[in-house]
Design an enzyme around this catalytic site. Sequence first.
Site, mmCIF file in Angstrom:
data_model
loop_
_atom_site.group_PDB
_atom_site.id
_atom_site.type_symbol
_atom_site.label_atom_id
_atom_site.label_comp_id
_atom_site.label_asym_id
_atom_site.label_seq_id
_atom_site.Cartn_x
_atom_site.Cartn_y
_atom_site.Cartn_z
ATOM 1 N N PRO A 1 -15.732 -3.625 3.465
ATOM 2 C CA PRO A 1 -17.030 -3.931 3.958
ATOM 3 C C PRO A 1 -17.969 -2.872 3.746
ATOM 4 C CG PRO A 1 -15.508 -3.044 5.629
ATOM 5 C CD PRO A 1 -14.837 -3.242 4.649
ATOM 6 N N TYR B 1 1.014 -1.238 -0.076
ATOM 7 C CA TYR B 1 -0.119 -0.064 -0.010
ATOM 8 C C TYR B 1 0.883 1.255 -0.037
ATOM 9 C CZ TYR B 1 -3.849 -2.828 1.423
ATOM 10 O OH TYR B 1 -4.743 -3.905 1.707
#
Length: 329
Positions: free
Chosen positions: A214, A55
């Site tokens: 999510p 990342y």
Amino acid sequence: MTERTLGALVSSPVGFGAMVLSPGMYGETDEQRGQDALRAAIDAGARMVDTADGYGADGHNEQLVGRAVRERRDEVVLATKFGFRVPDGAEAHRFPVHFAFGELAVNCEPKHVRGYAEQSLRNLGTDVIDLYYPHFPDPQVPFEDTVGAVAELVAAGLVRHLGVSNVTAAQLRAAHAVHPVAAVQTQWSMWQPVDPELLAAARELGIGVVAWSPLGGGFLTGTVQQLGEGDFRQHQARFSAENLAANNDRYAPLRAIAAELGVTPGQLALAWLLHQDDHVVPIPGSRTPAHIAENQAAADLALDAATLGRIDAALAEFAPVGEGALLKG
């Protein structure tokens, strides 16, 4: 807020996904905003902080997380993933994905795994990683071999718990046969169902589930109308201008349920997910302290059977436009 167990690991019900804090993921950002977000997440009760060596450039995200938790290390479960930062001279092993760039590349050969971990330990400023995952199975390396290399790190005291990420049910079973798996990380939300075979295997083996994306890349908050420059979501078909407009229209019944309950759409999405399994921990990310507190508060939202039934009925009619899964399947 109660605790949740992932195998032998204990977490808060809602963790924090730090990917959003690196430039080039969800648009531009800066160090101060990232630090403020991470501190807000810990203050709000997010015990698990999830990052990865891939990342941001040159370990940016792990380094940012490391600086933020340095004085609060005992409050945090540090989870990170490896495989994308292929060493110089090593072969990048490519595999197809649904996103617009078409493929990703990893190298999870066992000979590289300790080096990955040692670099992550330096980036994070810690002497042990609480939960360590191969980010994706390497298409050219037997998965059991990669898992075995992480098991050696557990034995050496550099890693506390083994995790696996973006795997099939068969790969999860194979990994667990080599070394106990604490958690499997997989894409799961209202607009991307979990693989039922994977969930069944996790339940059978006593393995927790960490749900990435999510909130559907932020879509399920009900606030995404368009994307800015440099936003990673531009690679996803569901976020094209035409598809995003159609999906927002189709999501209206679920926004209405949230409004009726007096919660935000994002809180409804997280609470629904928490009600799907006692051992699932979603890891939403945000740069805004107020949104982070809102996400954490979703753990306290109880949904009765009738409400869950209404949500499921609305989800059955949702049918988002555009491919949502990252992996080809």
